[in-house]
Scaffold this motif. Structure first.
Motif, short mmCIF file in Angstrom:
data_model
loop_
_atom_site.label_atom_id
_atom_site.label_comp_id
_atom_site.label_asym_id
_atom_site.label_seq_id
_atom_site.Cartn_x
_atom_site.Cartn_y
_atom_site.Cartn_z
N ALA A 1 0.66 -1.23 0.07
CA ALA A 1 0.05 -0.10 0.01
C ALA A 1 0.77 1.32 -0.24
O ALA A 1 0.40 2.25 -0.07
CB ALA A 1 -0.86 -0.16 1.19
N ALA A 2 2.11 1.05 0.07
CA ALA A 2 3.12 2.36 -0.11
C ALA A 2 4.28 1.76 0.09
O ALA A 2 4.69 0.55 0.15
CB ALA A 2 2.86 2.88 1.14
N PRO A 3 5.43 2.58 -0.37
CA PRO A 3 6.91 2.07 -0.45
C PRO A 3 7.16 1.41 0.69
O PRO A 3 6.77 1.59 1.76
CB PRO A 3 7.54 3.28 -0.48
CG PRO A 3 6.64 4.35 -1.39
CD PRO A 3 5.26 4.08 -0.48
N LEU B 1 2.13 4.59 -8.36
CA LEU B 1 2.89 5.73 -8.77
C LEU B 1 4.01 5.72 -8.19
O LEU B 1 4.54 5.55 -7.14
CB LEU B 1 2.26 6.85 -8.74
CG LEU B 1 0.76 7.12 -9.35
CD1 LEU B 1 0.32 8.50 -9.03
CD2 LEU B 1 0.71 6.83 -10.71
N THR B 2 5.30 5.88 -9.07
CA THR B 2 6.71 6.01 -8.77
C THR B 2 6.81 7.51 -7.91
O THR B 2 7.44 7.46 -6.94
CB THR B 2 7.70 6.06 -9.93
OG1 THR B 2 7.38 5.18 -10.57
CG2 THR B 2 8.90 6.47 -9.42
N LEU B 3 6.10 8.48 -8.21
CA LEU B 3 6.04 9.95 -7.59
C LEU B 3 4.61 10.17 -7.56
O LEU B 3 3.74 10.36 -8.36
CB LEU B 3 6.78 10.95 -8.66
CG LEU B 3 8.38 10.61 -8.72
CD1 LEU B 3 8.71 11.89 -9.69
CD2 LEU B 3 9.30 10.78 -7.51
N GLU C 1 1.72 12.39 0.31
CA GLU C 1 2.52 11.58 1.38
C GLU C 1 1.81 11.62 2.76
O GLU C 1 1.91 10.82 3.60
CB GLU C 1 4.19 12.29 1.62
CG GLU C 1 5.00 11.59 2.41
CD GLU C 1 5.26 10.12 1.77
OE1 GLU C 1 5.52 9.21 2.48
OE2 GLU C 1 5.31 9.98 0.54
N ARG C 2 1.19 12.78 3.08
CA ARG C 2 0.58 12.78 4.32
C ARG C 2 -0.49 11.54 4.53
O ARG C 2 -0.98 11.19 5.82
CB ARG C 2 -0.46 14.10 4.51
CG ARG C 2 -1.51 14.24 3.34
CD ARG C 2 -2.16 15.76 3.36
NE ARG C 2 -2.99 15.83 2.28
CZ ARG C 2 -3.83 16.95 2.15
NH1 ARG C 2 -3.77 17.92 3.21
NH2 ARG C 2 -4.45 17.14 0.94
N PHE C 3 -1.05 11.06 3.54
CA PHE C 3 -1.94 9.97 3.54
C PHE C 3 -1.36 8.79 3.89
O PHE C 3 -2.13 7.69 4.60
CB PHE C 3 -2.86 9.81 2.25
CG PHE C 3 -3.94 10.97 1.82
CD1 PHE C 3 -4.65 11.32 2.88
CD2 PHE C 3 -3.36 11.81 0.80
CE1 PHE C 3 -5.57 12.42 2.61
CE2 PHE C 3 -4.16 13.02 0.27
CZ PHE C 3 -5.50 13.11 1.28
N VAL C 4 -0.21 8.54 3.48
CA VAL C 4 0.58 7.42 3.92
C VAL C 4 0.78 7.75 5.47
O VAL C 4 0.91 6.66 6.19
CB VAL C 4 1.69 7.24 3.23
CG1 VAL C 4 2.84 6.20 3.77
CG2 VAL C 4 1.77 6.93 1.73
#
Length: 463
Positions: A120-122, A157-159, A165-168
């Motif tokens: 779900a994220a990096p 998405l790569t970027l 980023e706040r949602f991560v």
């Protein structure tokens, strides 16, 4: 549609003892040797709350009412709920009555299979220790609480877009909240990366991917909330919206819960704050066309006028020619309220206010979003975040470092703390308990008889 991310199942390993129960005060029948309650469904209740109240699982309720699997609870309908640990009285052969016929319900479509787990994220931003990701749930333990989280994580998405980023970070806070509550309550967390429009929400509903949830956190954008609203009502599932206060249907949907207070609540909180000092405060409003004045400023102006407090008006022209002092009153606190919500619109005016304040006491009505700006005047503002410095976070910070192995954001409000507080508050709300947050406390009150809930816990802060 983005893949479903089923990240963890946390469970309570203590066994719940079987206790002989007494009948609750509801009409009963005995069907195939099982005592069942005939229960009329009230407003604003979901399957999870019913299962807790009657001491049964949601699956057991659905077994006796197969129609609920497809369309959820309906207000005022009568459903059957098994009475647990209660044996029917023996019936003498001569008194045996025919077993009531139960009409067959239409076949319920199978719930779509869970897709393969995706990240779900990096990986360097969301990582859990292996021994805490999954645990086997014993059959006789407390029932798992199913929560869906709908966020624009943009994991494919790569970027990410600016601000994503706040949602991560919010999601990381959700995971830590689940970790802290798992000793009392097992959880199943279903995370959906839904992007920024309502199409992904509509697809989740069409795929029945949200069926059976006890609660939903998100989405982030108003159009996505409205796309989810009808499903929430039909399936009796509470939806806590953390990010937007622009929810059109909250006045008619009892299953929507809004974290951000509306401007009326903020105006009332500010007026309440000044009430004890009403004879020593003068509110200075900057004139403008009524249509150009923000709704929040208009609400506050109306609130202080309704209470008969001192109000003075002055034009932008008067400020620019350094005549602002004529609006200030001696021996009073002069609270100046600009007719804008954008700091860039008042930077030029602030220097003239400083020139004209002379020996007067002048305070500026500010915005939480202006907290980084260099403003020489004392400020007062409202916020759902009680202080600039959160409470003691020693334990939380240690857990964050252990689990994610990277630094969290430092900008206030912190979105990881928002995710933590919102998740813990939602679970407390479902269980009828209180929760006091690390960064913000919440008090949800109904908008009206038929509507949802809005957080009314607004702090007034001086800076």
């Amino acid at each position: 549609m983005k893949k479903l991310v089923r990240l963890l199942t946390l469970c309570l390993l203590a066994v719940v003892p079987t206790v002989k129960a007494e009948l609750l005060p509801y009409p009963t029948d005995t069907i195939n040797g099982q005592i069942v309650y005939r229960y009329e469904v009230p407003k604003s209740i979901g399957l999870y709350r019913l299962s807790v109240n009657f001491g049964v699982t949601q699956e057991e309720i659905i077994q006796w009412n197969p129609q609920l699997k497809e369309r959820g609870l309906h207000y005022a309908e009568t459903i059957l709920i098994p009475a647990k640990n209660i044996e029917p009285e023996p019936v003498k052969p001569a008194e045996t009555a025919a077993v009531p016929e139960v009409q067959e319900s239409p076949a319920v479509p199978e719930t779509p299979a869970v897709q393969d787990a995706a990240v779900a994220a990096p990986a360097d931003s969301i990582t859990l220790p292996e021994d805490s990701v999954t645990a086997v749930v014993p059959a006789d333990t407390v029932q798992a609480l199913k929560i869906a989280v709908l966020l624009p994580l943009q994991a494919d998405l790569t970027l990410r877009d600016a601000g994503m980023e706040r949602f991560v970070e919010f999601y990381e806070g959700v995971l830590l909240a689940i970790h802290d509550m798992q000793q009392e309550q097992p959880f199943e967390l279903f995370v959906h990366d839904i992007g920024k429009n309502e199409a992904a929400v509509n697809q989740l509903i069409a795929d029945s991917a949200l069926y059976g949830m006890d609660a939903i956190i998100g989405p982030a954008y108003p159009a996505q909330v409205e796309a989810l609203a009808d499903f929430a009502m039909q399936d009796s599932v509470p939806v806590l919206v953390p990010f937007t206060d622009k929810i059109k249907s909250i006045g008619r949907n009892p299953f929507l819960i809004q974290f951000n207070p509306d401007v009326k609540k903020e105006a009332k909180a500010l007026a309440d704050y000044f009430e004890p000092f009403r004879d020593s405060v003068n509110f200075v409003f900057i004139d403008a066309k009524e249509a150009d004045i923000p709704y929040s400023v208009r609400e506050f102006r109306q609130a202080v006028r309704n209470r008969g407090m001192s109000v003075t008006r002055i034009s932008v022209h008067d400020i620019l020619i350094d005549s602002v002092s004529k609006a200030f009153k001696d021996s009073m606190e002069n609270v100046i309220i600009f007719n804008t919500e954008k700091f860039s619109n008042l930077q030029l005016l602030l220097s003239h206010v400083m020139n004209g304040k002379a020996g007067h006491s002048v305070t500026m009505y500010s915005r939480y979003s202006w907290k980084k700006e260099k403003i020489l005047l004392p400020q007062i503002y409202t916020s759902v975040f009680a202080t600039d410095v959160p409470a003691d976070l020693t334990r939380y910070e240690s857990l964050f470092t252990l689990y994610f192995r990277h630094e969290h954001g430092t900008e206030l409000p912190r979105f990881d703390l928002l995710g933590y507080d919102v998740t813990r508050q939602l679970v407390a709300w479902l269980k009828g308990k209180e929760y006091f947050g690390l960064q913000s406390d919440m008090l949800f009150e109904k908008v009206n008889e038929n509507g949802g809930y809005i957080n009314t816990k607004v702090a007034v802060i001086r800076k």
